[in-house]
Write an enzyme that holds these catalytic residues in place. Structure first.
Site, PDB file in Angstrom:
ATOM      1  CB  SER A   1      -0.912   0.025   1.229  1.00  0.00           C
ATOM      2  OG  SER A   1      -1.599   1.266   1.304  1.00  0.00           O
TER       3      SER A   1
ATOM      4  CE1 TYR B   1      -4.374  -2.580   4.821  1.00  0.00           C
ATOM      5  CE2 TYR B   1      -3.533  -0.449   4.098  1.00  0.00           C
ATOM      6  CZ  TYR B   1      -4.055  -1.699   3.803  1.00  0.00           C
ATOM      7  OH  TYR B   1      -4.241  -2.061   2.490  1.00  0.00           O
TER       8      TYR B   1
END
Length: 247
Positions: A143, A156
């Site tokens: 990400s 995350y």
């Protein structure tokens, strides 16, 4: 270095019942690959993806497994090999995202993300390294928040930082196998995973961050996967940020 025709290739896509995984399955099928639609719980959604793929003349099947369970993942790969003779492409799109400032994050939520995003990627990658045929490609999902360092994304982003490390090292561990290992790192992308729970003003703010002034789409990420799964044989050990220039 071998470069088999895409029509001869078999691709396993984890988390393919929705979001980016669905777009990846459809994009690789458009290149003529046989696609295995992995899902964890939503059999109906997985079957919809299979039907969308077979409707355009490609081969597809849905297989359930818990990506963090080594026995179930091994069984998934056994099923694919028995049905199609081997595996050429593995794409790890399965993931969960739970947002909170670090000081307030439930450790149960942290463990849930770690189990799917880190352990799941590790377990699937372990089977992939044992089974991918020469000319194969393993494509993980990272990400762009690892670089953006946005508040509430601490846990995350930490799971995706682990994926980055695995990707770079595994590419070197597979020396001599003619198998590439890379990761795609999308920016803000209009998927249920990203949009869930976000107010519209927050979505609009994130969309405006990229010079292209929009959110990414699952199809944007799928195009990068298709590149890495097919012609990009000299790209290896890399994390490609597919984010419209946001970072």
């Amino acid at each position: 270095m071998s470069t088999p025709s895409t029509s001869d290739r078999v691709a396993v896509i984890t988390g393919a019942s929705g979001g980016i995984g669905r777009a990846v399955a459809q994009r690789l099928a458009a290149d003529g690959m046989t696609v295995v639609v992995h899902y964890a719980g939503n059999a109906a959604a997985a079957q919809e993806v299979v039907e969308s793929v077979t409707a355009v003349g490609a081969k597809a099947t849905a297989v359930r497994a818990d990506v963090a369970d080594e026995t179930e993942v091994a069984a998934l790969f056994d099923t694919v090999e028995q049905a199609y003779g081997g595996v050429d492409v593995v794409v790890n799109t399965a993931g969960i995202m739970l947002l909170s400032p670090l000081a307030e994050l439930s450790l149960d939520d942290f463990d849930r993300m770690h189990r799917t995003n880190v352990r799941g990627t590790f377990v699937v990658s372990q089977q992939a390294t044992r089974r991918l045929r020469p000319g194969g490609a393993l494509i993980n999902f990272s990400s762009s928040v690892v670089a953006l360092a946005l508040p509430t994304y601490t846990a995350y982003a930490a799971t995706k930082g682990a994926v980055d490390a695995m990707t770079a090292i595994l590419a070197k561990e597979l020396r001599g196998r003619d198998v590439t290992v890379n990761a795609v790192a999308p920016g803000p992308t209009a998927t249920p995973l990203f949009l869930d729970g976000k107010p519209q003003d927050a979505v609009d703010q994130l969309a405006s961050m990229a010079p292209l002034e929009r959110l990414g789409t699952p199809e944007d990420a799928a195009e990068v996967v298709a590149f890495l799964a097919g012609p990009a044989r000299w790209v290896n050990g890399q994390v490609l940020r597919a984010n419209g220039g946001i970072a």
